[in-house]
Design a protein around this motif. Structure first.
Motif, PDB file in Angstrom:
ATOM      1  N   LEU A  64       7.724  -3.202   4.784  1.00 30.62           N
ATOM      2  CA  LEU A  64       7.124  -4.511   4.591  1.00 30.62           C
ATOM      3  C   LEU A  64       5.724  -4.534   5.190  1.00 30.62           C
ATOM      4  CD1 LEU A  64       9.005  -7.622   5.842  1.00 30.62           C
ATOM      5  CD2 LEU A  64       8.934  -6.883   3.564  1.00 30.62           C
ATOM      6  N   GLU A  65       4.783  -5.090   4.470  1.00 29.21           N
ATOM      7  CA  GLU A  65       3.446  -5.350   4.998  1.00 29.21           C
ATOM      8  C   GLU A  65       2.849  -4.141   5.719  1.00 29.21           C
ATOM      9  OE1 GLU A  65       1.695  -8.112   4.463  1.00 29.21           O
ATOM     10  OE2 GLU A  65       3.289  -9.317   3.583  1.00 29.21           O
ATOM     11  N   VAL A  66       2.706  -3.043   5.023  1.00 30.85           N
ATOM     12  CA  VAL A  66       2.125  -1.837   5.618  1.00 30.85           C
ATOM     13  C   VAL A  66       0.815  -1.479   4.924  1.00 30.85           C
ATOM     14  CG1 VAL A  66       4.314  -0.854   6.373  1.00 30.85           C
ATOM     15  CG2 VAL A  66       3.439  -0.294   4.118  1.00 30.85           C
ATOM     16  N   SER A  67       0.007  -0.740   5.626  1.00 27.75           N
ATOM     17  CA  SER A  67      -1.222  -0.218   5.019  1.00 27.75           C
ATOM     18  C   SER A  67      -0.879   1.012   4.198  1.00 27.75           C
ATOM     19  CB  SER A  67      -2.232   0.147   6.111  1.00 27.75           C
ATOM     20  OG  SER A  67      -1.755   1.268   6.837  1.00 27.75           O
ATOM     21  N   THR A  73      -0.226   3.959   6.580  1.00 27.96           N
ATOM     22  CA  THR A  73       1.103   3.921   7.193  1.00 27.96           C
ATOM     23  C   THR A  73       2.181   4.288   6.180  1.00 27.96           C
ATOM     24  OG1 THR A  73       0.394   2.239   8.776  1.00 27.96           O
ATOM     25  CG2 THR A  73       2.763   2.435   8.396  1.00 27.96           C
ATOM     26  N   LEU A  74       2.031   3.829   4.962  1.00 28.01           N
ATOM     27  CA  LEU A  74       2.986   4.160   3.906  1.00 28.01           C
ATOM     28  C   LEU A  74       3.049   5.667   3.678  1.00 28.01           C
ATOM     29  CD1 LEU A  74       4.901   3.520   1.592  1.00 28.01           C
ATOM     30  CD2 LEU A  74       2.906   2.962   0.184  1.00 28.01           C
ATOM     31  N   ARG A  75       1.898   6.288   3.588  1.00 27.58           N
ATOM     32  CA  ARG A  75       1.874   7.751   3.378  1.00 27.58           C
ATOM     33  C   ARG A  75       2.491   8.499   4.557  1.00 27.58           C
ATOM     34  NH1 ARG A  75      -3.413   6.266   1.320  1.00 27.58           N
ATOM     35  NH2 ARG A  75      -3.376   6.458  -0.944  1.00 27.58           N
ATOM     36  N   SER A 118      11.210   4.078  -0.810  1.00 31.49           N
ATOM     37  CA  SER A 118      11.494   3.673  -2.190  1.00 31.49           C
ATOM     38  C   SER A 118      10.801   2.373  -2.597  1.00 31.49           C
ATOM     39  CB  SER A 118      12.998   3.538  -2.403  1.00 31.49           C
ATOM     40  OG  SER A 118      13.500   2.482  -1.623  1.00 31.49           O
ATOM     41  N   THR A 119      10.556   1.485  -1.615  1.00 33.86           N
ATOM     42  CA  THR A 119      10.031   0.164  -1.942  1.00 33.86           C
ATOM     43  C   THR A 119       9.066  -0.318  -0.871  1.00 33.86           C
ATOM     44  OG1 THR A 119      12.161  -0.358  -2.959  1.00 33.86           O
ATOM     45  CG2 THR A 119      10.700  -2.206  -2.525  1.00 33.86           C
ATOM     46  N   VAL A 120       8.030  -1.023  -1.311  1.00 31.59           N
ATOM     47  CA  VAL A 120       7.094  -1.664  -0.393  1.00 31.59           C
ATOM     48  C   VAL A 120       6.972  -3.124  -0.817  1.00 31.59           C
ATOM     49  CG1 VAL A 120       4.691  -1.765   0.382  1.00 31.59           C
ATOM     50  CG2 VAL A 120       5.796   0.442   0.020  1.00 31.59           C
ATOM     51  N   GLN A 121       7.108  -4.013   0.148  1.00 36.26           N
ATOM     52  CA  GLN A 121       6.957  -5.437  -0.138  1.00 36.26           C
ATOM     53  C   GLN A 121       5.805  -5.974   0.704  1.00 36.26           C
ATOM     54  OE1 GLN A 121      10.036  -8.134   1.229  1.00 36.26           O
ATOM     55  NE2 GLN A 121       9.649  -9.514  -0.477  1.00 36.26           N
ATOM     56  N   THR A 122       4.920  -6.712   0.065  1.00 37.16           N
ATOM     57  CA  THR A 122       3.813  -7.328   0.785  1.00 37.16           C
ATOM     58  C   THR A 122       3.367  -8.590   0.061  1.00 37.16           C
ATOM     59  OG1 THR A 122       1.729  -6.841   1.910  1.00 37.16           O
ATOM     60  CG2 THR A 122       1.939  -6.073  -0.337  1.00 37.16           C
ATOM     61  N   GLU A 123       2.710  -9.456   0.794  1.00 40.57           N
ATOM     62  CA  GLU A 123       2.213 -10.685   0.194  1.00 40.57           C
ATOM     63  C   GLU A 123       1.127 -10.351  -0.817  1.00 40.57           C
ATOM     64  OE1 GLU A 123       1.717 -15.045   1.865  1.00 40.57           O
ATOM     65  OE2 GLU A 123       0.308 -13.663   2.779  1.00 40.57           O
ATOM     66  N   TYR A 124       1.226 -10.956  -1.974  1.00 43.89           N
ATOM     67  CA  TYR A 124       0.278 -10.656  -3.054  1.00 43.89           C
ATOM     68  C   TYR A 124       0.061 -11.935  -3.842  1.00 43.89           C
ATOM     69  CZ  TYR A 124      -1.773  -7.791  -6.810  1.00 43.89           C
ATOM     70  OH  TYR A 124      -2.607  -7.213  -7.733  1.00 43.89           O
ATOM     71  N   ASN A 149      -5.205  -8.247  -1.488  1.00 40.18           N
ATOM     72  CA  ASN A 149      -5.440  -7.090  -0.627  1.00 40.18           C
ATOM     73  C   ASN A 149      -4.680  -5.831  -1.047  1.00 40.18           C
ATOM     74  OD1 ASN A 149      -7.224  -8.577   0.899  1.00 40.18           O
ATOM     75  ND2 ASN A 149      -5.709  -9.120   2.430  1.00 40.18           N
ATOM     76  N   PRO A 150      -3.447  -5.923  -1.561  1.00 37.03           N
ATOM     77  CA  PRO A 150      -2.755  -4.696  -1.957  1.00 37.03           C
ATOM     78  C   PRO A 150      -3.523  -3.866  -2.995  1.00 37.03           C
ATOM     79  CG  PRO A 150      -1.189  -6.477  -1.823  1.00 37.03           C
ATOM     80  CD  PRO A 150      -2.559  -7.079  -1.667  1.00 37.03           C
ATOM     81  N   GLU A 151      -4.388  -4.522  -3.753  1.00 36.43           N
ATOM     82  CA  GLU A 151      -5.144  -3.786  -4.766  1.00 36.43           C
ATOM     83  C   GLU A 151      -6.124  -2.797  -4.147  1.00 36.43           C
ATOM     84  OE1 GLU A 151      -6.996  -6.536  -7.429  1.00 36.43           O
ATOM     85  OE2 GLU A 151      -5.075  -7.340  -8.093  1.00 36.43           O
ATOM     86  N   ILE A 152      -6.470  -3.001  -2.885  1.00 34.71           N
ATOM     87  CA  ILE A 152      -7.441  -2.125  -2.228  1.00 34.71           C
ATOM     88  C   ILE A 152      -6.909  -0.701  -2.135  1.00 34.71           C
ATOM     89  CG2 ILE A 152      -8.693  -1.679  -0.080  1.00 34.71           C
ATOM     90  CD1 ILE A 152      -8.722  -4.780   0.292  1.00 34.71           C
ATOM     91  N   ALA A 153      -5.666  -0.521  -1.678  1.00 37.20           N
ATOM     92  CA  ALA A 153      -5.148   0.838  -1.544  1.00 37.20           C
ATOM     93  C   ALA A 153      -3.631   0.946  -1.620  1.00 37.20           C
ATOM     94  CB  ALA A 153      -5.635   1.439  -0.223  1.00 37.20           C
ATOM     95  N   VAL A 154      -2.911  -0.105  -1.284  1.00 36.77           N
ATOM     96  CA  VAL A 154      -1.453  -0.020  -1.216  1.00 36.77           C
ATOM     97  C   VAL A 154      -0.830   0.254  -2.580  1.00 36.77           C
ATOM     98  CG1 VAL A 154       0.667  -1.257  -0.626  1.00 36.77           C
ATOM     99  CG2 VAL A 154      -1.321  -1.424   0.864  1.00 36.77           C
ATOM    100  N   LEU A 155      -1.322  -0.398  -3.613  1.00 33.80           N
ATOM    101  CA  LEU A 155      -0.767  -0.150  -4.955  1.00 33.80           C
ATOM    102  C   LEU A 155      -0.975   1.298  -5.384  1.00 33.80           C
ATOM    103  CD1 LEU A 155      -1.741  -3.430  -6.817  1.00 33.80           C
ATOM    104  CD2 LEU A 155       0.545  -2.686  -6.161  1.00 33.80           C
ATOM    105  N   ASP A 156      -2.138   1.843  -5.100  1.00 34.76           N
ATOM    106  CA  ASP A 156      -2.393   3.251  -5.427  1.00 34.76           C
ATOM    107  C   ASP A 156      -1.450   4.169  -4.652  1.00 34.76           C
ATOM    108  OD1 ASP A 156      -4.396   2.656  -7.226  1.00 34.76           O
ATOM    109  OD2 ASP A 156      -6.011   2.907  -5.766  1.00 34.76           O
ATOM    110  N   ALA A 157      -1.246   3.864  -3.364  1.00 30.64           N
ATOM    111  CA  ALA A 157      -0.353   4.691  -2.551  1.00 30.64           C
ATOM    112  C   ALA A 157       1.080   4.614  -3.081  1.00 30.64           C
ATOM    113  CB  ALA A 157      -0.404   4.250  -1.093  1.00 30.64           C
ATOM    114  N   CYS A 158       1.510   3.438  -3.522  1.00 27.65           N
ATOM    115  CA  CYS A 158       2.849   3.311  -4.111  1.00 27.65           C
ATOM    116  C   CYS A 158       2.979   4.189  -5.355  1.00 27.65           C
ATOM    117  CB  CYS A 158       3.136   1.854  -4.473  1.00 27.65           C
ATOM    118  SG  CYS A 158       3.507   0.794  -3.069  1.00 27.65           S
ATOM    119  N   CYS A 159       1.955   4.184  -6.186  1.00 23.93           N
ATOM    120  CA  CYS A 159       1.969   5.028  -7.383  1.00 23.93           C
ATOM    121  C   CYS A 159       2.028   6.502  -7.013  1.00 23.93           C
ATOM    122  CB  CYS A 159       0.739   4.744  -8.238  1.00 23.93           C
ATOM    123  SG  CYS A 159       0.810   3.175  -9.101  1.00 23.93           S
TER     124      CYS A 159
END
Length: 77
Positions: free
Chosen positions: A13-16, A19-21, A30-36, A42-52
Motif C-alpha cells: 500500500l502507498e509505496v514508491s 520501494t516496490l522494486r 502481486s498487487t499495489v494499492q495507492t490513492e489515485y 502521482n502514481p503516473e510518475i513512476a509507480v504504474l511503470d514499476a507495476c508493469c
C-alpha cells in the motif's frame, strides 16, 4: 508466513516505485494499492511503470475522492 504457506501473495500500500522494486526483489509482489485521483495523479510518475515492470496489479484507492464525486458528500461548508 510465505515460507510456511500461510500467505499466497503479497501486496503493498502507498509505496514508491523504488520501494516496490526493492520489495519485489525479496519476494514477488502481486498487487499495489495507492490513492489515485483525477487531480492527484502521482502514481503516473513512476509507480504504474514499476507495476508493469514486475507484473503487479495496480488498484486505485479512492478514485472518486472518497465519495465526493459519487454524491456521498453533499455540503462542503
Amino acid at each position: 508466513m510465505v515460507e510456511q504457506g500461510n500467505v499466497g501473495a503479497l501486496g503493498l500500500l502507498e509505496v514508491s516505485a523504488d520501494t516496490l522494486r526493492k520489495a519485489h526483489a525479496v519476494h514477488p509482489i502481486s498487487t499495489v494499492q495507492t490513492e489515485y485521483l483525477f487531480w492527484t495523479r502521482n502514481p503516473e510518475i513512476a509507480v504504474l511503470d514499476a507495476c508493469c515492470e514486475i507484473g503487479a496489479t495496480f488498484v486505485a484507492f479512492s478514485p472518486l475522492w472518497r465519495g465526493l464525486l459519487a454524491g456521498a458528500v453533499e455540503d462542503l461548508d
